[in-house]
Design a protein around this motif. Structure first.
Motif, PDB file in Angstrom:
ATOM      1  N   LEU A  71       0.913  -1.256   0.117  1.00 43.51           N
ATOM      2  CA  LEU A  71      -0.038  -0.105  -0.044  1.00 43.51           C
ATOM      3  C   LEU A  71       0.548   1.175   0.032  1.00 43.51           C
ATOM      4  CD1 LEU A  71      -2.140  -0.779   2.794  1.00 43.51           C
ATOM      5  CD2 LEU A  71      -2.983  -1.109  -0.285  1.00 43.51           C
ATOM      6  N   ILE A  72       1.711   1.274   1.123  1.00 47.07           N
ATOM      7  CA  ILE A  72       2.630   2.358   1.008  1.00 47.07           C
ATOM      8  C   ILE A  72       3.539   3.116  -0.076  1.00 47.07           C
ATOM      9  CG2 ILE A  72       2.571   2.423   3.988  1.00 47.07           C
ATOM     10  CD1 ILE A  72       6.042   1.797   3.995  1.00 47.07           C
ATOM     11  N   ILE A  73       4.143   1.577  -0.971  1.00 53.44           N
ATOM     12  CA  ILE A  73       4.849   1.737  -2.009  1.00 53.44           C
ATOM     13  C   ILE A  73       4.352   2.714  -3.094  1.00 53.44           C
ATOM     14  CG2 ILE A  73       4.117   0.483  -3.587  1.00 53.44           C
ATOM     15  CD1 ILE A  73       6.549  -1.197  -4.033  1.00 53.44           C
ATOM     16  N   PHE A  74       3.412   2.637  -3.138  1.00 54.75           N
ATOM     17  CA  PHE A  74       2.028   3.276  -3.923  1.00 54.75           C
ATOM     18  C   PHE A  74       2.618   4.909  -3.397  1.00 54.75           C
ATOM     19  CE2 PHE A  74       0.359  -0.669  -4.874  1.00 54.75           C
ATOM     20  CZ  PHE A  74       0.391  -0.056  -6.374  1.00 54.75           C
ATOM     21  N   LEU A  75       3.729   5.495  -2.658  1.00 54.25           N
ATOM     22  CA  LEU A  75       3.413   6.848  -2.092  1.00 54.25           C
ATOM     23  C   LEU A  75       4.928   7.229  -2.724  1.00 54.25           C
ATOM     24  CD1 LEU A  75       2.571   6.731   1.887  1.00 54.25           C
ATOM     25  CD2 LEU A  75       1.568   7.999  -0.377  1.00 54.25           C
ATOM     26  N   ALA A  76       5.621   6.839  -3.305  1.00 57.73           N
ATOM     27  CA  ALA A  76       6.938   6.446  -3.635  1.00 57.73           C
ATOM     28  C   ALA A  76       6.849   7.088  -5.258  1.00 57.73           C
ATOM     29  CB  ALA A  76       7.607   5.289  -3.356  1.00 57.73           C
ATOM     30  N   ASN A  77       7.186   8.164  -5.699  1.00 64.09           N
ATOM     31  CA  ASN A  77       6.839   8.814  -6.551  1.00 64.09           C
ATOM     32  C   ASN A  77       8.459   9.851  -7.033  1.00 64.09           C
ATOM     33  OD1 ASN A  77       6.598  11.051  -4.923  1.00 64.09           O
ATOM     34  ND2 ASN A  77       4.335  11.399  -5.734  1.00 64.09           N
ATOM     35  N   ASN A  78       9.238   9.614  -6.186  1.00 65.48           N
ATOM     36  CA  ASN A  78      10.606  10.205  -6.685  1.00 65.48           C
ATOM     37  C   ASN A  78      11.499   9.927  -6.424  1.00 65.48           C
ATOM     38  OD1 ASN A  78      11.191  11.309  -3.728  1.00 65.48           O
ATOM     39  ND2 ASN A  78      10.013  12.724  -4.635  1.00 65.48           N
ATOM     40  N   ILE A  79      12.555  10.146  -7.035  1.00 61.18           N
ATOM     41  CA  ILE A  79      14.129   9.292  -6.666  1.00 61.18           C
ATOM     42  C   ILE A  79      14.517   8.915  -5.180  1.00 61.18           C
ATOM     43  CG2 ILE A  79      16.446   9.280  -6.413  1.00 61.18           C
ATOM     44  CD1 ILE A  79      16.176  10.532  -9.821  1.00 61.18           C
ATOM     45  N   VAL A  80      14.052  10.088  -4.068  1.00 60.01           N
ATOM     46  CA  VAL A  80      14.548  10.019  -3.022  1.00 60.01           C
ATOM     47  C   VAL A  80      13.478   8.786  -2.321  1.00 60.01           C
ATOM     48  CG1 VAL A  80      14.553  10.798  -0.875  1.00 60.01           C
ATOM     49  CG2 VAL A  80      15.276  12.273  -2.658  1.00 60.01           C
ATOM     50  N   THR A  81      12.288   8.869  -2.307  1.00 58.65           N
ATOM     51  CA  THR A  81      11.057   7.986  -1.763  1.00 58.65           C
ATOM     52  C   THR A  81      11.525   6.409  -2.298  1.00 58.65           C
ATOM     53  OG1 THR A  81       9.714   8.077  -3.525  1.00 58.65           O
ATOM     54  CG2 THR A  81       9.516   9.624  -1.886  1.00 58.65           C
ATOM     55  N   ASN A  82      11.954   6.443  -3.579  1.00 58.60           N
ATOM     56  CA  ASN A  82      12.431   4.701  -3.899  1.00 58.60           C
ATOM     57  C   ASN A  82      13.187   4.381  -3.634  1.00 58.60           C
ATOM     58  OD1 ASN A  82       9.938   4.070  -6.219  1.00 58.60           O
ATOM     59  ND2 ASN A  82      10.549   6.361  -6.588  1.00 58.60           N
ATOM     60  N   SER A  83      14.373   5.423  -3.689  1.00 54.24           N
ATOM     61  CA  SER A  83      15.823   4.793  -3.032  1.00 54.24           C
ATOM     62  C   SER A  83      15.371   4.760  -1.401  1.00 54.24           C
ATOM     63  CB  SER A  83      17.119   6.095  -3.059  1.00 54.24           C
ATOM     64  OG  SER A  83      17.119   6.089  -3.976  1.00 54.24           O
ATOM     65  N   LEU A  84      14.863   4.972  -0.891  1.00 55.82           N
ATOM     66  CA  LEU A  84      14.392   5.279   1.169  1.00 55.82           C
ATOM     67  C   LEU A  84      13.660   3.280   0.740  1.00 55.82           C
ATOM     68  CD1 LEU A  84      13.873   6.359   3.275  1.00 55.82           C
ATOM     69  CD2 LEU A  84      12.142   6.465   3.335  1.00 55.82           C
ATOM     70  N   LEU A  85      12.694   2.964   0.251  1.00 54.08           N
ATOM     71  CA  LEU A  85      12.183   1.956   0.213  1.00 54.08           C
ATOM     72  C   LEU A  85      13.394   0.945  -0.489  1.00 54.08           C
ATOM     73  CD1 LEU A  85       8.627   2.190  -1.607  1.00 54.08           C
ATOM     74  CD2 LEU A  85       9.506   2.140   0.817  1.00 54.08           C
ATOM     75  N   PHE A  86      14.149   1.055  -1.366  1.00 53.57           N
ATOM     76  CA  PHE A  86      15.641   0.331  -2.163  1.00 53.57           C
ATOM     77  C   PHE A  86      16.507   0.218  -0.633  1.00 53.57           C
ATOM     78  CE2 PHE A  86      14.154   0.721  -6.106  1.00 53.57           C
ATOM     79  CZ  PHE A  86      14.957  -0.995  -6.078  1.00 53.57           C
ATOM     80  N   VAL A  87      16.505   0.864  -0.194  1.00 55.73           N
ATOM     81  CA  VAL A  87      17.357   0.926   0.765  1.00 55.73           C
ATOM     82  C   VAL A  87      16.728  -0.036   1.983  1.00 55.73           C
ATOM     83  CG1 VAL A  87      18.473   1.378   3.295  1.00 55.73           C
ATOM     84  CG2 VAL A  87      19.104   3.199   1.172  1.00 55.73           C
ATOM     85  N   PHE A  88      15.362   0.059   2.356  1.00 62.08           N
ATOM     86  CA  PHE A  88      14.604  -0.454   3.524  1.00 62.08           C
ATOM     87  C   PHE A  88      14.245  -2.103   3.031  1.00 62.08           C
ATOM     88  CE2 PHE A  88      10.707  -1.850   5.067  1.00 62.08           C
ATOM     89  CZ  PHE A  88      11.328  -2.090   5.821  1.00 62.08           C
ATOM     90  N   THR A  89      14.376  -2.371   1.645  1.00 66.97           N
ATOM     91  CA  THR A  89      14.412  -3.271   1.854  1.00 66.97           C
ATOM     92  C   THR A  89      15.588  -4.481   1.384  1.00 66.97           C
ATOM     93  OG1 THR A  89      12.099  -2.809  -0.237  1.00 66.97           O
ATOM     94  CG2 THR A  89      13.706  -4.945  -0.221  1.00 66.97           C
ATOM     95  N   MET A  90      16.667  -3.873   1.173  1.00 67.28           N
ATOM     96  CA  MET A  90      17.787  -3.773   1.508  1.00 67.28           C
ATOM     97  C   MET A  90      18.281  -4.911   2.731  1.00 67.28           C
ATOM     98  SD  MET A  90      18.657  -4.760  -2.221  1.00 67.28           S
ATOM     99  CE  MET A  90      16.989  -5.765  -2.362  1.00 67.28           C
TER     100      MET A  90
END
Length: 264
Positions: free
Chosen positions: A33-52
């Protein structure tokens, strides 16, 4: 077929392995659900760091996840290219005939690509660190309030457990059948699209036959052991919600707040 990792469980004693399956299942739904809040480089990078970080905590090699992504390469590539070519807006970066790549199209394709990767890796992490029976128990426990509406929550959990359990088995059967057909001279990679579709028939017919045979044997085995459904049944493995599970849900909410303030 060896790259199919859905339904496979890797035994371990990591922090992720020890979490209650209900908290992991809820975390996955919240993450989607919250992944759709990521709409720029910063937010997507944050999700990738969290997932890794979660992958690191699970102590499962990253190469295993990358190998599992091979089965989804075509879907990811098709969706990303579709967004890249047919999304307009902003200045034109490249144009060749009817193909036009714009700034908005490039940004949207990158976001779609990131979402696919994140969802696949996170869901794969759930199945790799959770036994299918535990996952089915989690689904049944979370759906338990619906039992008051006469919804068969135990049967739903049982079907989910069996589905996850037999996905690798069906993949192994498919590989075995394809090897047998190749030994008989069948080539699955040549010819037109129609011929390639027809070449799958020698795979589907024996696969369906073996699946029905295995289902009949499973039903007979369950009846022989006196299986009577979920009413009054006890469990060998009891689900226990711990403080680590509460912390995992809290972490997802904190991540959601960070994405909300950092999104464009």
């Amino acid at each position: 077929m060896d790259s199919m990792i859905l339904g496979r469980y890797i035994s371990g004693n990591s922090i992720i392995h020890r979490l209650d399956p209900r908290s992991k299942l809820l975390s996955m739904f919240l993450f989607i659900l919250i992944i759709f809040l990521a709409n720029n480089i910063v937010t997507n990078s944050l999700l990738f760091v969290f997932t890794m970080l979660l992958v690191r905590l699970s102590k499962i090699p990253l190469g295993f996840f990358l190998k599992g992504l091979k089965s989804m390469v075509f879907l990811i590539a098709f969706t990303t290219l579709f967004q890249l070519i047919f999304t307009s807006g902003g200045s034109v970066l490249f144009q060749f005939g009817f193909i036009r790549i714009t700034e908005v199209g490039l940004a949207q394709s990158g976001i779609i690509f990131s979402r696919f990767l994140l969802i696949i890796i996170f869901s794969t992490l759930l199945t790799l660190t959770t036994m299918p029976l535990s996952l089915a128990d989690a689904v049944e426990s979370l759906l338990q309030p619906l039992a008051a509406l006469k919804i068969p929550v135990h049967e739903i959990g049982l079907m989910l457990s069996m589905s996850l359990r037999f996905v690798p088995t069906l993949m192994d059967d498919t590989t075995r059948i394809m090897n047998a057909q190749r030994a008989r001279g069948v080539d699955f990679g040549e010819g037109s699209i129609v011929q390639k579709v027809k070449s799958t028939i020698p795979i589907l017919i024996p696969l369906f036959a073996s699946s029905f045979k295995r289902a009949d044997a499973l039903a007979t085995a369950m009846e022989a052991r006196g299986y009577q459904g979920g009413l009054g049944r006890s469990r060998y493995r009891q689900l226990r919600w711990k403080k680590e599970d509460t912390f995992s849900i809290f972490t997802i909410f904190v991540l959601a707040l960070m994405l909300f303030f950092l999104k464009s």
